[in-house]
Write a protein that holds these residues in place. Sequence first.
Motif, short mmCIF file in Angstrom:
data_model
loop_
_atom_site.label_atom_id
_atom_site.label_comp_id
_atom_site.label_asym_id
_atom_site.label_seq_id
_atom_site.Cartn_x
_atom_site.Cartn_y
_atom_site.Cartn_z
N SER A 176 29.97 49.04 41.31
CA SER A 176 29.83 47.95 40.35
C SER A 176 30.94 47.95 39.31
CB SER A 176 28.47 48.03 39.66
OG SER A 176 28.39 49.16 38.80
N PHE A 177 31.64 49.07 39.14
CA PHE A 177 32.73 49.17 38.16
C PHE A 177 34.10 48.91 38.79
CE2 PHE A 177 29.28 51.69 36.39
CZ PHE A 177 29.22 51.22 35.09
N LEU A 178 34.14 48.71 40.09
CA LEU A 178 35.40 48.42 40.78
C LEU A 178 35.60 46.92 40.90
CD1 LEU A 178 35.14 51.14 43.59
CD2 LEU A 178 36.20 51.33 41.33
N ASP A 179 36.81 46.51 41.33
CA ASP A 179 37.15 45.09 41.41
C ASP A 179 36.21 44.35 42.36
OD1 ASP A 179 39.20 45.74 39.79
OD2 ASP A 179 40.76 45.67 41.32
N TYR A 214 36.61 40.86 43.06
CA TYR A 214 37.61 40.09 43.81
C TYR A 214 38.98 40.61 43.40
CZ TYR A 214 34.06 36.63 45.09
OH TYR A 214 32.96 35.99 45.59
N SER A 215 39.98 40.39 44.24
CA SER A 215 41.35 40.75 43.92
C SER A 215 42.28 39.65 44.43
CB SER A 215 41.73 42.10 44.55
OG SER A 215 41.66 42.03 45.96
N ALA A 216 43.50 39.64 43.90
CA ALA A 216 44.49 38.66 44.32
C ALA A 216 45.86 39.32 44.32
CB ALA A 216 44.48 37.44 43.39
N ALA A 217 46.69 38.95 45.29
CA ALA A 217 48.02 39.53 45.40
C ALA A 217 48.83 39.22 44.14
CB ALA A 217 48.73 38.99 46.64
N GLY A 218 49.46 40.26 43.59
CA GLY A 218 50.28 40.09 42.42
C GLY A 218 49.52 39.92 41.13
N TYR A 219 48.21 40.12 41.15
CA TYR A 219 47.41 39.95 39.94
C TYR A 219 46.70 41.26 39.64
CZ TYR A 219 43.73 38.35 36.79
OH TYR A 219 42.89 38.20 35.72
N SER A 220 46.83 41.73 38.41
CA SER A 220 46.17 42.97 38.01
C SER A 220 45.05 42.63 37.03
CB SER A 220 47.17 43.93 37.35
OG SER A 220 47.75 43.34 36.20
N GLY A 221 44.17 43.58 36.82
CA GLY A 221 43.07 43.37 35.90
C GLY A 221 41.97 42.50 36.46
N ALA A 222 41.73 42.60 37.76
CA ALA A 222 40.67 41.81 38.39
C ALA A 222 39.32 42.23 37.82
CB ALA A 222 40.69 42.00 39.90
N PRO A 223 38.40 41.30 37.63
CA PRO A 223 37.10 41.63 37.02
C PRO A 223 36.20 42.42 37.97
CG PRO A 223 37.12 39.35 37.72
CD PRO A 223 38.50 39.86 37.94
N GLU A 251 31.58 41.93 34.59
CA GLU A 251 32.10 40.76 33.88
C GLU A 251 31.11 39.60 33.97
OE1 GLU A 251 34.90 40.73 32.17
OE2 GLU A 251 35.42 42.79 32.71
N ASN A 252 30.24 39.66 34.96
CA ASN A 252 29.19 38.66 35.13
C ASN A 252 27.87 39.43 35.24
OD1 ASN A 252 27.34 36.73 35.97
ND2 ASN A 252 28.74 35.74 37.41
N LEU A 255 23.89 43.33 36.54
CA LEU A 255 22.49 43.69 36.35
C LEU A 255 21.60 43.15 37.46
CD1 LEU A 255 21.97 43.18 32.50
CD2 LEU A 255 22.02 45.33 33.76
N GLY A 256 21.83 41.90 37.84
CA GLY A 256 20.92 41.28 38.80
C GLY A 256 21.15 41.68 40.24
#
Length: 251
Positions: free
Chosen positions: A24-27, A29-38, A42-43, A48-49
Motif C-alpha cells: 500500500s506504500f508503493l507506487d 501507478y507509474s509513468a515513464a519519465g515521471y517520479s513521485g508517483a502516488p 494518496e486516495n 483504507l477501503g
Amino acid sequence: MNIRSLTRGDGVVIGAAVLLFIASFLDFYSAAGYSGAPNAWENLGEGLGLYMGGVVGAALIVISRCLPQPRKVAGLELGAVGTAFTILVAWILLWFLLGVPTGLDAGSGLILGFLAALVLAGAAIATPLVPALQAALVPAPKPAAPQPYGAQPQGAYGYPGAQQPPYGVQPQQGQPFGAQPQAPAADFSPFWFAVPVPRPLYAEDGSPTPVAELAPGTWYLAVEQRGPGLVAQTQDGRRGVLQDTTGIQRG
C-alpha cells in the motif's frame, strides 16, 4: 485466545496480509519519465477501503481461529466474513490491474498488492480443504520425560507428569474402607494426548452441540473409550466425547 490453534494456512494468511500492507506504500501507478508517483494512501478509498480491507479480513480470520468458541457478526462467523473481505479485495485489485489508464503503467504497489491479495484469498479458501494447511503452525510441546522410579512427579495440570489428578478422576492407589472399587474399561488405561488441529468435544449424552474445543499444543486426558471415540477431560474439568481421533499425539 489460543495462538497454538493457528494452522499453517493461517500463517500464510498473516504473511500475505503483511505483504499487502507493505504494498500500500508503493507506487499504485507509474509513468515513464515521471517520479513521485502516488501510492494507495494518496486516495483513502484505496488505502483504507481496499488494502486495509484485506488486512482487516486477514485479522478476522486469525482472530476467529484463536477464539475458543466461534463468534458471529450479523449471523455470520468471523472467519467467513474475513474470507469474503479477502476475495473482494483480490477481485477489485484485479480490475484495477486490467484497467490501467492509457499512458500509465501498473505500479509496484498495485502488482504486489494484487499478488498478496490473491495469495491471501487463496489461503483463506484452501485452509479448510487442504490437510497440509491444517497442520498446527506451532507444534505441540513434547511430553515430559518419564520420572525415575521413586521420584516425585513434577509439573502442573495440563500435560503428562502432572502431580495432581484432574478434577473428577479418582486416584488408583487405594480405596477408602467400605468404598466400592471402580471397574475400569477392559484393556483401557487413561492417557494424555494432544490434537493436531482444533477439534470439537461433544456432550456425553449425544447432543450435537459441542461443549468445548480441543486446541493443538495443549494436553488433554482420555479417561474412557467410547466406541471409535474417546471421552476426554479439559483443564477446567469439562468432559465430552472426541469423535475424531485421527492423528492425535499420545503422551
